[in-house]
Design an enzyme around this catalytic site. Structure first.
Site, PDB file in Angstrom:
ATOM      1  N   LYS A 283       0.834  -1.218   0.000  1.00 55.97           N
ATOM      2  CA  LYS A 283       0.000   0.000   0.000  1.00 55.97           C
ATOM      3  C   LYS A 283       0.862   1.258   0.000  1.00 55.97           C
ATOM      4  O   LYS A 283       1.960   1.262   0.549  1.00 55.97           O
ATOM      5  CB  LYS A 283      -0.888   0.001   1.244  1.00 55.97           C
TER       6      LYS A 283
ATOM      7  N   CYS B 152     -33.084  29.900   3.785  1.00 54.50           N
ATOM      8  CA  CYS B 152     -34.377  30.545   4.033  1.00 54.50           C
ATOM      9  C   CYS B 152     -34.408  31.362   5.312  1.00 54.50           C
ATOM     10  O   CYS B 152     -35.448  31.947   5.642  1.00 54.50           O
ATOM     11  CB  CYS B 152     -35.497  29.502   4.045  1.00 54.50           C
TER      12      CYS B 152
ATOM     13  N   CYS C 128     -30.997  29.073   8.791  1.00 56.03           N
ATOM     14  CA  CYS C 128     -30.786  28.332   7.542  1.00 56.03           C
ATOM     15  C   CYS C 128     -30.121  29.227   6.497  1.00 56.03           C
ATOM     16  O   CYS C 128     -30.565  30.352   6.271  1.00 56.03           O
ATOM     17  CB  CYS C 128     -32.131  27.829   7.026  1.00 56.03           C
TER      18      CYS C 128
END
Ligand code: IVH
Length: 666
Positions: free
Chosen positions: A314, A411, A408
């Site tokens: 790896k 909104c 938010c």
């Protein structure tokens, strides 16, 4: 007529030769455009003389009729995976094990790049490509012959080589998409308003999983082959011989493959590939070292899922530093407010990175990530990388801790973070941004699959106030659509018919489309089976009923109950049904997938009873018997297995662990 026939044959040979030069030798003689001209010429001749079309003609790669599902294929030899060597010590330890097991020193290895793509098996009979499959769980894969045929790098017939052409040749390889093609593919996806793929491997996997091979044919898939399965009619001495032979037969082999001898050369190869990783035109995630002499591989043998004679070396995760220029709050479909770090663009592993997810406020607090910070980022398989740590020494003066806004971002309604949860959510059910995402999800390919309703159109529909909830889609008429900006009458018609067509769908698609939190495609299918496609009983199921369903845990059960407690959700779904949505019931269990297969159980079972295992096999059409013979297809061996397991080994019958077996049964 015979003139046409020889002309056709000559063109086929020329096209095959050019493919070979392009994909195998990496030394093309003509441009893509010239290739297309030859291809069209052949196509025109074949169209005029359809009786002369053969299965192995290059024109037969365009893809066939769409399938309704893929068939299953049992690999004659299980497709194993690889043990990982995470660092130098582990690679050294591997080489020492090999020396001990073989009582020789030094050992010769075939050193190969470990491609990050999708493993497949190709089968050639008497030199002709006859079938191909995915790895699946290693024992049973899916038949993707149609899709593999569309890949130009896979020869439909083998070329002549020094070695005699085998009567049966099974070859394993990795299907992948190059970094450059991946970039182009995503640009095209965006233009077509389709979703972007996260990385080349996902794009390759998604392309191979298409039931319509016409779609696969349009994807830039490539392949490198690296491993034999069953081979009859020819033998090889070493892995390098094998690779050499298949290359002559026309199969692409990675040009970086090399034979190395002893640990020093192994580590040199590892370092060499790790250094040039970014320059390679395709993604790799390590190296593979395989004992080169096949005779020695046989002596060493296999464990249950991995060969003893190979190891994957790896690479370290790819990390670089950059600067957090901004942190923005973004809003997900379920109203989750998620922080995203906007980074100074930086290249990691050949990909330019500009964003990193920050998950949630806790994560930001724990790592104390601030705007202006220099951070260490890490990219694993996916393109959205994560921030490993902040380099505090480089922090500019006068920075402040970052806190997500309490409203938010779309909104301005208040967000709420329930006790004990990491994520804050916008509570406004009619938040336009959430409504848009919900509808985009509802119409998407794996949900209701409504063609033509792309992101921009959904935005327009919501902004115009035409759609507030999903059921409103079924009220839309052509006039309303045609009134929208940039909408032609014909497209309006098409969209209305696509919406109408979607009314007839599967139970699980509809349930997935509702966007219930934690209910993905798989959970939706499980629920479909459990409730026999009956929406009423699903809507009224209590927590206990849900939680006892296999594969449904308390978290899913809880969110499902909460979802149906919400009156608006119930009335939206009821409204969908009054608009004529009708759901197909799922087929009762997935009977038949083990049809005709004979199993023998030996040794102890740890998580199920013998009787339970037998019922599971029989329900799927299989049989269980007490003794191993040539007719046995699988032996499931647990701790304490003895003579039956040995016999199976001798007969070359696949031996499964209990875990393997459980992966085979849905
Ligand atoms: S040999 C007998 N060679 O790695 C060993 N695998 O972890 C079977 N892979 O499923 C695999 N490059 O998808 C082999 N040069 C290579 C490979 C390779 C990539 C993938 C393959 C396999 C997985 C094993």
């Amino acid at each position: 007529m015979s003139g046409v026939k020889s002309k056709i044959e000559k063109l086929r040979k020329e096209l095959d030769d050019h493919n070979y030069r392009y994909y195998v030798l990496d030394d093309p003689l003509i441009s893509d455009i010239e290739w297309d001209v030859l291809f069209r010429e052949l196509q025109t001749l074949e169209e005029a003389h359809p009786d002369l079309i053969t299965m192995d003609s290059p024109t037969q790669r365009v893809g066939g009729e769409p399938l309704s599902s893929f068939g299953n294929v049992t690999h004659r030899i299980p497709m194993l995976s690889l043990q990982n060597g995470m660092n130098e010590e582990e690679i050294r330890a591997f080489d020492e094990r090999m020396q001990k097991g073989l009582e020789t020193d030094p050992i010769e290895y075939a050193a190969e790049p470990k491609l990050d793509g999708v493993a497949v098996e190709l089968v050639y009979e008497k030199g002709k490509f006859v079938s191909g499959s995915t790895r699946g769980n290693g024992v049973v894969g899916e038949d993707i012959t149609q899709n593999l045929k569309t890949i130009r790098a896979i020869p439909l017939k083998l070329r002549k080589g020094q070695k005699i052409c085998p009567t049966l040749l099974e070859i394993r390889g990795e299907v992948f998409i190059s970094k450059k093609d991946f970039g182009k593919l995503n640009t095209n996806q965006e233009k077509a308003e389709e979703h972007r793929f996260a990385n080349p491997r996902n794009a390759a996997a998604g392309s191979l999983r298409q039931l319509d091979s016409g779609i696969t044919a349009k994807r830039p898939l490539s392949i490198y082959c690296y491993q034999p399965g069953v081979v009859e009619g020819t033998a090889f001495e070493t892995q390098a011989d094998f690779l050499n032979a298949i290359q002559q037969w026309g199969l692409p082999v990675n040009p970086e493959v090399k034979v190395v001898c002893g640990i020093d050369e192994m580590l040199k190869y590892q370092l060499h590939l790790e250094t040039m990783r970014d320059e390679l035109p395709y993604e790799i995630d390590g190296t593979v070292f395989k004992v080169n002499l096949l005779r020695q591989q046989d002596i060493l043998g296999n464990r249950s899922r991995t060969p003893r004679w190979a190891i994957a070396g790896k690479f370290k995760a790819q990390q670089v530093t950059t600067i957090v220029e901004e942190i923005i709050a973004s809003l997900g479909r379920t109203g989750a407010v998620t922080p995203v770090a906007k980074l100074k663009p930086v290249v990691v592993g050949g990909v330019t990175v500009t964003n990193a997810t920050l998950h949630n406020q806790d994560e930001i607090d724990r790592k104390d990530i601030r705007i202006g910070d220099t951070v260490l980022i890490q990219r694993a398989g996916d393109v959205i990388p994560k921030i490993v740590q902040v380099i505090k020494e480089k922090r500019p003066k006068k920075t402040v801790r970052y806190t997500l806004p309490k409203t938010c971002p779309e909104c301005n309604h208040k967000v709420h973070r329930p006790e004990g949860e990491a994520v804050a959510r916008c509570q406004n059910l009619s938040c336009p941004a959430q409504v848009k995402r919900k509808i985009q999800h509802f119409v998407s390919k794996n949900a209701m699959d409504i063609d033509g309703l792309g992101e921009k159109l959904v935005d327009q529909l919501v902004d115009a106030g035409l759609v507030k909830t999903i059921d409103n889609l079924y009220n839309l008429n052509e006039d309303q659509l045609a009134d929208l900006d940039r909408m032609a009458e014909k497209s309006a018609q098409n969209i209305v018919s696509a919406i109408t067509a979607s009314k007839n769908t599967d139970f699980h698609r509809f349930v997935f489309a509702l966007g219930i939190r934690n209910v993905g495609e798989h959970a939706a299918k499980v629920l479909g089976q459990a409730f026999h496609g009956d929406m009423d009983s699903f809507m009224s199921a209590g927590f206990e009923t849900l939680e006892t369903i296999d594969e449904i845990g308390p978290i899913v059960a809880e969110t499902v109950v909460k979802f149906w407690e919400n009156k608006q959700n119930r009335s939206v779904v009821t409204a969908c049904f009054s608009h004529g949505i009708s759901l197909k019931k799922p087929a009762e269990t997935s009977s038949g997938i083990l049809s005709g297969k004979r199993f023998v159980f030996t040794g102890a079972l740890e998580t199920m009873t013998r009787a339970g295992a037998k019922t599971a096999v029989e329900k799927l059409g299989g049989k269980v018997s007490g003794s191993v013979s040539n007719n046995t297809d699988f032996v499931v061996a647990g701790p304490g297995a003895g003579s039956k397991k040995n016999k199976a080994e001798k007969l070359g019958i696949p031996i499964l662990t209990e875990k393997d077996f459980k992966e085979m049964i849905p």
